[in-house]
Enzyme design. Sequence first.
Site, short mmCIF file in Angstrom:
data_model
loop_
_atom_site.label_atom_id
_atom_site.label_comp_id
_atom_site.label_asym_id
_atom_site.label_seq_id
_atom_site.Cartn_x
_atom_site.Cartn_y
_atom_site.Cartn_z
N LYS A 26 0.87 -1.22 0.13
CA LYS A 26 0.03 -0.28 0.14
C LYS A 26 0.86 1.28 0.15
O LYS A 26 2.15 1.26 0.31
CB LYS A 26 -0.90 0.02 1.28
N ASP A 159 -2.85 -1.79 9.69
CA ASP A 159 -3.04 -1.60 8.20
C ASP A 159 -3.75 -2.92 7.84
O ASP A 159 -3.63 -3.23 6.48
CB ASP A 159 -1.46 -1.51 7.50
#
Length: 319
Positions: A26, A159
Site C-alpha cells: 500500500k 494496516d
Amino acid sequence: MSGDVTYTGSYEARRSARFTVRAAAKINLHLGVGAPREDGFHPLDTVYQAVSLYDDVAVHPADDWSVTTTVAEHLGEVELPGPGENIVDRVAELLCAHGCAPGCAPQARVEVSKTIPVAGGMAGGSADAAAALVALDRLWELETPDDRLLEIAALLGSDVPFSLLGGTARGLGRGEVVTPLTDTATWSWVVVPATGGLSTPAVYRHFDELRPDAPAEPPSAEPVLRALASGDPYALAAALHNDLQAAAIDLRPDLGDLIDLGESKGALRGLVSGSGPTVVFLCASAESAREVAAALAATHPHALLAHGPVAGAHLVEMD
Ligand code: C5P
C-alpha cells in the site's frame, strides 16, 4: 494429525489441497496524524491505495506448523523474524482462537514469498497477515465471515484490514476502520525501496517530538478525496500529504535528496511511503513512470514500477 483442528468431511480427500493467496503493498496518499491517544496509538485520517507489488502466501496441509520465507533478490539483505515471531504465527493463533475447537494447535506448512519491501512503510507484513488469514481460513475450512476476518485483521495491525480490502480506501481510527472509495483511474508510480529500515514506532515517536502541537483531530483527507474523484494525476500530486514525512526525513535526510532527485527527473511528486524509508513517485502516465525509473537507475537500480489501485488479498492458485 492431532484431533484438535475440527475438519468436516474427508481429510484424506483434501491432503493435496494447497492455496496461494496474494496481497498487495500500500501507499498512503494522505496520512493525517493527530496527537497520540491514551493507548499510545495516533488517530489517523488516511487514504490507502493498494499497488501492484505483491507478497504470496502458500499453505499446505501438514501434521505440524511451519513458516518459511523467501525474499526477492531486489529487496537485498533483510532481517526476518525468528521462528514463532512471524506475523503469520499470530494469524494462526488468532484464527484458531476464533474459529477452531478450544485449545486447537495450528497445522499447516506455510511459505511466504516476498517482493514487497521489508520494513519499508508499504505494509508488507500486513499483506502477509491478510494473505495468511484468507489462505488458512480456506485450508482449515473455517468459512469465517468477512466482518469477522476484518475484526481479526484489526487485532493483527492497523494496516491489516486494508490489506484484506485492497483498492483505494479511507482509514480512520488508528487506520483500521476502513471504508472503500470509488477510484476508477489507474495511477502510475515509481517505488524506490530503501535499505536500513526506519521502524514505524521510532518514526511516530519522532513525530511526537517534532510536533508537540499536533491537533487531537488528524488533518482531513478531503483534498485527496477530491483529487481522486477528478482522475487527474496533477491534481493528486498536488494533494498528496504525509504527516510522518518530516520525521522520516529528519531521521534519514537522504530520503529528502531522493525526493528532489525524482522530481527533477520528471515525477509529478515524490513522497515518503507511510513511515518510510521507501519513497514513491507519482507520475503523469505509465510511460513517464518508465522514464523516471530509467533516469533514477544510475543511482537507484532497484526502482520499481507499480500501478494502483489493485485488489486486496485474493486466491491466485489452488490444487
Ligand atoms: O498497528 P501496528 O502494529 O502497525 O503499529 C505499529 C506501531 O506503530 C505501534 O506500536 C505504534 O507505535 C505505531 N502506530 C501509531 N499510531 C497508529 C498506527 C501505528 O502510533 N495509528
